[in-house]
Design a protein around this motif. Sequence first.
Motif, PDB file in Angstrom:
ATOM      1  N   HIS A 148      -8.850  -4.523  -1.389  1.00 37.76           N
ATOM      2  CA  HIS A 148      -8.310  -5.865  -1.477  1.00 37.76           C
ATOM      3  C   HIS A 148      -7.361  -6.294  -2.479  1.00 37.76           C
ATOM      4  CE1 HIS A 148      -8.603  -9.760   0.925  1.00 37.76           C
ATOM      5  NE2 HIS A 148      -8.462 -10.183  -0.285  1.00 37.76           N
ATOM      6  N   LEU A 149      -7.590  -5.825  -3.680  1.00 42.64           N
ATOM      7  CA  LEU A 149      -7.051  -6.251  -5.035  1.00 42.64           C
ATOM      8  C   LEU A 149      -6.805  -5.135  -5.898  1.00 42.64           C
ATOM      9  CD1 LEU A 149      -6.016  -8.801  -6.760  1.00 42.64           C
ATOM     10  CD2 LEU A 149      -8.339  -8.917  -7.720  1.00 42.64           C
ATOM     11  N   ALA A 150      -5.706  -4.872  -6.158  1.00 47.10           N
ATOM     12  CA  ALA A 150      -5.130  -3.793  -7.034  1.00 47.10           C
ATOM     13  C   ALA A 150      -4.146  -4.100  -8.094  1.00 47.10           C
ATOM     14  CB  ALA A 150      -4.591  -2.937  -6.191  1.00 47.10           C
ATOM     15  N   LYS A 196       1.475   5.740  -2.951  1.00 48.06           N
ATOM     16  CA  LYS A 196       1.535   6.995  -2.056  1.00 48.06           C
ATOM     17  C   LYS A 196       0.110   7.393  -1.551  1.00 48.06           C
ATOM     18  CE  LYS A 196       2.396  11.983  -1.672  1.00 48.06           C
ATOM     19  NZ  LYS A 196       2.902  13.337  -2.317  1.00 48.06           N
ATOM     20  N   HIS A 197      -0.903   7.424  -2.781  1.00 47.84           N
ATOM     21  CA  HIS A 197      -2.194   7.954  -2.324  1.00 47.84           C
ATOM     22  C   HIS A 197      -3.049   6.663  -2.259  1.00 47.84           C
ATOM     23  CE1 HIS A 197      -1.367  12.099  -3.306  1.00 47.84           C
ATOM     24  NE2 HIS A 197      -0.614  11.702  -4.138  1.00 47.84           N
ATOM     25  N   PHE A 198      -2.812   5.724  -2.605  1.00 50.74           N
ATOM     26  CA  PHE A 198      -3.900   4.716  -2.455  1.00 50.74           C
ATOM     27  C   PHE A 198      -3.273   3.391  -1.470  1.00 50.74           C
ATOM     28  CE2 PHE A 198      -5.495   6.083  -6.505  1.00 50.74           C
ATOM     29  CZ  PHE A 198      -6.625   6.024  -6.464  1.00 50.74           C
ATOM     30  N   SER A 199      -2.044   3.439  -0.946  1.00 46.25           N
ATOM     31  CA  SER A 199      -1.888   2.526   0.266  1.00 46.25           C
ATOM     32  C   SER A 199      -2.716   2.778   1.657  1.00 46.25           C
ATOM     33  CB  SER A 199      -0.539   2.558   0.523  1.00 46.25           C
ATOM     34  OG  SER A 199       0.011   3.851   1.090  1.00 46.25           O
ATOM     35  N   PRO A 200      -3.015   3.754   1.739  1.00 48.76           N
ATOM     36  CA  PRO A 200      -3.924   4.078   3.068  1.00 48.76           C
ATOM     37  C   PRO A 200      -5.201   3.055   3.066  1.00 48.76           C
ATOM     38  CG  PRO A 200      -3.091   6.239   2.551  1.00 48.76           C
ATOM     39  CD  PRO A 200      -2.788   5.169   1.350  1.00 48.76           C
ATOM     40  N   PHE A 201      -5.802   2.756   1.922  1.00 47.71           N
ATOM     41  CA  PHE A 201      -7.025   2.041   1.755  1.00 47.71           C
ATOM     42  C   PHE A 201      -6.645   0.376   2.032  1.00 47.71           C
ATOM     43  CE2 PHE A 201      -7.540   5.549  -1.529  1.00 47.71           C
ATOM     44  CZ  PHE A 201      -8.740   6.123  -0.612  1.00 47.71           C
ATOM     45  N   LEU A 202      -5.343  -0.031   2.014  1.00 50.49           N
ATOM     46  CA  LEU A 202      -5.231  -1.413   2.357  1.00 50.49           C
ATOM     47  C   LEU A 202      -5.430  -1.693   3.816  1.00 50.49           C
ATOM     48  CD1 LEU A 202      -1.831  -1.682   0.255  1.00 50.49           C
ATOM     49  CD2 LEU A 202      -4.009  -2.852  -0.302  1.00 50.49           C
ATOM     50  N   LYS A 241      -6.771 -14.380  -0.357  1.00 45.73           N
ATOM     51  CA  LYS A 241      -6.907 -14.559   0.976  1.00 45.73           C
ATOM     52  C   LYS A 241      -6.341 -13.149   1.600  1.00 45.73           C
ATOM     53  CE  LYS A 241      -6.628 -19.493   1.518  1.00 45.73           C
ATOM     54  NZ  LYS A 241      -5.945 -20.624   2.193  1.00 45.73           N
ATOM     55  N   GLN A 242      -5.110 -12.752   1.201  1.00 48.89           N
ATOM     56  CA  GLN A 242      -4.790 -11.293   1.504  1.00 48.89           C
ATOM     57  C   GLN A 242      -5.085 -10.286   0.409  1.00 48.89           C
ATOM     58  OE1 GLN A 242      -2.442 -14.323   0.898  1.00 48.89           O
ATOM     59  NE2 GLN A 242      -2.436 -14.970   3.100  1.00 48.89           N
ATOM     60  N   ALA A 243      -5.014  -9.063   1.136  1.00 45.25           N
ATOM     61  CA  ALA A 243      -5.008  -7.973   0.383  1.00 45.25           C
ATOM     62  C   ALA A 243      -3.664  -7.794  -0.818  1.00 45.25           C
ATOM     63  CB  ALA A 243      -5.288  -6.512   0.751  1.00 45.25           C
ATOM     64  N   ILE A 244      -3.809  -7.745  -1.912  1.00 48.55           N
ATOM     65  CA  ILE A 244      -2.637  -7.821  -2.960  1.00 48.55           C
ATOM     66  C   ILE A 244      -2.560  -6.446  -3.706  1.00 48.55           C
ATOM     67  CG2 ILE A 244      -1.372  -8.996  -4.517  1.00 48.55           C
ATOM     68  CD1 ILE A 244      -2.386 -11.477  -3.641  1.00 48.55           C
ATOM     69  N   ALA A 277      -1.796  -9.279   6.196  1.00 55.01           N
ATOM     70  CA  ALA A 277      -3.051  -9.024   5.884  1.00 55.01           C
ATOM     71  C   ALA A 277      -3.078  -8.207   4.532  1.00 55.01           C
ATOM     72  CB  ALA A 277      -3.782  -8.162   6.747  1.00 55.01           C
ATOM     73  N   ALA A 278      -1.878  -8.029   3.971  1.00 54.21           N
ATOM     74  CA  ALA A 278      -1.485  -7.304   3.009  1.00 54.21           C
ATOM     75  C   ALA A 278      -0.188  -7.445   2.150  1.00 54.21           C
ATOM     76  CB  ALA A 278      -2.089  -5.718   2.775  1.00 54.21           C
ATOM     77  N   MET A 279      -0.062  -7.559   0.912  1.00 56.03           N
ATOM     78  CA  MET A 279       1.384  -7.569   0.480  1.00 56.03           C
ATOM     79  C   MET A 279       1.307  -7.023  -0.985  1.00 56.03           C
ATOM     80  SD  MET A 279       1.493 -11.903  -0.396  1.00 56.03           S
ATOM     81  CE  MET A 279       0.202 -12.581  -1.448  1.00 56.03           C
TER      82      MET A 279
END
Length: 273
Positions: A95-97, A134-140, A159-162, A209-211
């Motif tokens: 949700h937050l990176a 590349k490797h962490f975007s699938p978790f969004l 509110k959105q995953a960022i 949901a994510a940006m």
Amino acid sequence: MPATSRPWALVSPASRGIGLQLARRILQTTNVPVVATARKELDRTKGEILNGLKVDESRLDVLKVDMLDETTIESAASHCASKFPTKGDGAHHLHLAYIIPGLLFPEKSPRQIDASSALLTFQTNALGPLLMLKHFSPFLPKKNASFAEEDDAMKGLPKQAIMGLMSARVGSITDNTLGGWYSYRASKAAVNQITKTFDNFLRSTAGDAAMAVALHPGTVKTELSREFWGNVREEKLFEAEWVAERLVERLRRVLGVGERGRCWDWKGEEIPP
């Protein structure tokens, strides 16, 4: 994504400076598990992040990531896939990176450009974050995901995953009136392009949901900027802890989907590309 999906956070790297303080701030202001990364001395990094905090220490994992070595990024992502499955009962989502590596060789003239140093700058500042995506975007989260604001698991989160990538004001082509710092400027301009391109990808896969956004922290008292402290007015030179507080609040309170894919400074003002 199931309604029971639980959020988690990522800070990479978090061994010192802004990253260390971001990890501490997220642990203090949210209830989520936090994954922090370091190239070495993982136990020391974990101890420094937790030092003096009254939080559940089991919320923090410190994993080895070297931005110059994709195998370490892939290994860290595999660990997260095991700990934070994205499907089934008890599913999770990132949700937050904050992806925030930084390296600077201050070339004042073209004659000072060194090929190996410039390559290392791009590998650290631009290619490293690109491989993290590349490797962490699938978790969004995926499109149509929703997050209940009243849910205690969402305390202190946007509110959105960022996905926030560390840029710099000097990465702005429009704002470049002084020149110099060729490889650093170009690598941070690349970060802005990567952020925009990745956010376009998220528009199709995650909707609202994510940006992704790029961030400028200002001039911070870290090893990256140490030799330039004397050239910065005192009121423009910030402590890492102070900046971390503002970067966390910036993503939590202000950003909305209308501000996605752009670069923002710690004050909430947009930095033009």
